[in-house]
Design a protein around this motif. Sequence first.
Motif, mmCIF file in Angstrom:
data_model
loop_
_atom_site.group_PDB
_atom_site.id
_atom_site.type_symbol
_atom_site.label_atom_id
_atom_site.label_comp_id
_atom_site.label_asym_id
_atom_site.label_seq_id
_atom_site.Cartn_x
_atom_site.Cartn_y
_atom_site.Cartn_z
ATOM 1 N N UNK A 171 0.824 -1.206 0.000
ATOM 2 C CA UNK A 171 0.000 0.000 0.000
ATOM 3 C C UNK A 171 0.858 1.256 0.000
ATOM 4 N N UNK A 172 1.891 1.261 0.836
ATOM 5 C CA UNK A 172 2.797 2.411 0.899
ATOM 6 C C UNK A 172 3.515 2.599 -0.431
ATOM 7 N N UNK A 173 4.011 1.500 -1.005
ATOM 8 C CA UNK A 173 4.719 1.580 -2.288
ATOM 9 C C UNK A 173 3.765 2.031 -3.390
ATOM 10 N N UNK A 174 2.527 1.543 -3.349
ATOM 11 C CA UNK A 174 1.528 1.961 -4.340
ATOM 12 C C UNK A 174 1.271 3.461 -4.237
ATOM 13 N N UNK A 175 1.199 3.963 -3.010
ATOM 14 C CA UNK A 175 1.009 5.395 -2.811
ATOM 15 C C UNK A 175 2.180 6.206 -3.332
ATOM 16 N N UNK A 190 -0.412 -1.282 -10.201
ATOM 17 C CA UNK A 190 0.434 -2.440 -10.497
ATOM 18 C C UNK A 190 0.844 -3.171 -9.223
ATOM 19 N N UNK A 191 0.715 -2.491 -8.065
ATOM 20 C CA UNK A 191 1.111 -3.085 -6.783
ATOM 21 C C UNK A 191 -0.023 -3.828 -6.097
ATOM 22 N N UNK A 234 -14.848 9.583 -0.212
ATOM 23 C CA UNK A 234 -15.375 8.254 -0.528
ATOM 24 C C UNK A 234 -14.487 7.173 0.071
ATOM 25 N N UNK A 235 -13.186 7.331 -0.076
ATOM 26 C CA UNK A 235 -12.253 6.356 0.499
ATOM 27 C C UNK A 235 -12.349 6.347 2.022
ATOM 28 N N UNK A 236 -12.521 7.519 2.615
ATOM 29 C CA UNK A 236 -12.589 7.616 4.075
ATOM 30 C C UNK A 236 -13.787 6.870 4.645
ATOM 31 N N UNK A 237 -14.887 6.836 3.892
ATOM 32 C CA UNK A 237 -16.100 6.181 4.365
ATOM 33 C C UNK A 237 -16.300 4.783 3.787
ATOM 34 N N UNK A 238 -15.286 4.268 3.097
ATOM 35 C CA UNK A 238 -15.356 2.921 2.534
ATOM 36 C C UNK A 238 -14.801 1.919 3.539
ATOM 37 N N UNK A 239 -15.452 0.784 3.647
ATOM 38 C CA UNK A 239 -15.006 -0.254 4.567
ATOM 39 C C UNK A 239 -13.734 -0.903 4.019
ATOM 40 N N UNK A 240 -12.605 -0.635 4.676
ATOM 41 C CA UNK A 240 -11.328 -1.184 4.231
ATOM 42 C C UNK A 240 -10.889 -2.385 5.070
ATOM 43 N N UNK A 241 -11.854 -3.068 5.663
ATOM 44 C CA UNK A 241 -11.511 -4.234 6.469
ATOM 45 C C UNK A 241 -10.841 -5.309 5.605
ATOM 46 N N UNK A 242 -11.290 -5.411 4.367
ATOM 47 C CA UNK A 242 -10.683 -6.369 3.444
ATOM 48 C C UNK A 242 -9.376 -5.790 2.914
ATOM 49 N N UNK A 243 -8.277 -6.491 3.119
ATOM 50 C CA UNK A 243 -6.965 -5.990 2.726
ATOM 51 C C UNK A 243 -6.855 -5.779 1.226
ATOM 52 N N UNK A 244 -7.715 -6.456 0.461
ATOM 53 C CA UNK A 244 -7.617 -6.376 -0.989
ATOM 54 C C UNK A 244 -7.779 -4.949 -1.496
ATOM 55 N N UNK A 245 -8.414 -4.072 -0.710
ATOM 56 C CA UNK A 245 -8.679 -2.702 -1.159
ATOM 57 C C UNK A 245 -7.587 -1.719 -0.776
ATOM 58 N N UNK A 246 -6.613 -2.119 0.004
ATOM 59 C CA UNK A 246 -5.641 -1.175 0.522
ATOM 60 C C UNK A 246 -4.732 -0.578 -0.548
ATOM 61 N N UNK A 247 -4.124 -1.419 -1.376
ATOM 62 C CA UNK A 247 -3.171 -0.917 -2.379
ATOM 63 C C UNK A 247 -3.808 0.049 -3.378
ATOM 64 N N UNK A 248 -4.980 -0.275 -3.959
ATOM 65 C CA UNK A 248 -5.589 0.704 -4.869
ATOM 66 C C UNK A 248 -5.947 2.013 -4.180
ATOM 67 N N UNK A 249 -6.322 1.933 -2.920
ATOM 68 C CA UNK A 249 -6.590 3.160 -2.169
ATOM 69 C C UNK A 249 -5.304 3.948 -1.980
ATOM 70 N N UNK A 290 -2.787 3.992 -4.034
ATOM 71 C CA UNK A 290 -2.487 4.620 -5.327
ATOM 72 C C UNK A 290 -3.314 5.889 -5.521
ATOM 73 N N UNK A 291 -4.582 5.846 -5.126
ATOM 74 C CA UNK A 291 -5.460 7.011 -5.260
ATOM 75 C C UNK A 291 -5.008 8.139 -4.341
ATOM 76 N N UNK A 292 -4.652 7.797 -3.122
ATOM 77 C CA UNK A 292 -4.182 8.809 -2.170
ATOM 78 C C UNK A 292 -2.901 9.459 -2.681
#
Length: 288
Positions: free
Chosen positions: A8-12, A60-61, A187-202, A204-206
């Motif tokens: 996630x950090x590298x994607x950001x 890509x991450x 939108x990202x702030x209010x999205x349920x990020x409990x599932x790790x699968x969403x962390x990296x794309x978030x 990248x967006x951040x």
Amino acid sequence: MIRSIVNTVVAGLAGYTATKAVLRSRLRTHQSVVRTNHAGHDVSLAEGPAVATGLLAGSLLIEDPRQRTATLLATAAAGGLGAVDDFCESGSSKGLRGHLSALVRGEITTGTIKVTGIPLASIAAAAILRGRTRPTGFFGFSQKEDRPWYAATADIIVTGGVIAGSANLFNLLDLRPGRALKAGALTLAFTDHERRVSWAPSGAIVGATAAAWPDDLAGDAMLGDTGANALGAAIGVILAETATPAQRRLILAVLAWLTLASEKVSFTTVIESTPGLRGIDSFGREVV
């Protein structure tokens, strides 16, 4: 867990670096990307390709091969078709109704290409996310799962609608400096990020948002169709992947309602006449 955090950090960082690189390139000052905004000031559309590039670099991450492929496809298609409308615009039709009316008349404009192409690409991305395959390998294609075809088809259509609707909504919001970027962050702030699968794309967006934020808020650059569509599609994939089937149907209904409402009501008028929304919308903005 540690691997997901690192990704996630590298994607950001990838999203931030790639976006900044394009914003600092010669593209920013090229005459072909300079437009006049609502306030009569010259503004660069280079932010759109910059953000789209940052989103793709960060995506890509993404660890999950299915989500990675769907995100890259939806983001690239939405950004690419948005670029066609930004830099090769033809026809005078505006809005969803205008583009569809032009299509009925047999008039093929860049706008009609976009409003048909993005949904088709979103359906393809949805087929990867919700399809009857188990993800393996880099691009996520493998064995079929036992699932009724009609259930899979309905879920694909709803998921594709969420992705395409999100891409369109963010394009509708890109009418004032910082508005679309703020909507994405909220939108990202209010999205349920409990599932790790969403962390990296978030991530990248951040990263891409942070890189574009100063120029966008200053009114020196704007997302345009390229950046707004790409940002919305990337967020749409996250929403589709983290929501339950019932939540996806609700999200699609809300997106459809907002799209139809935009044909009758000005979002800017509503925002500026609502105290809370007006405060968020104007926060940090240097240009009215």
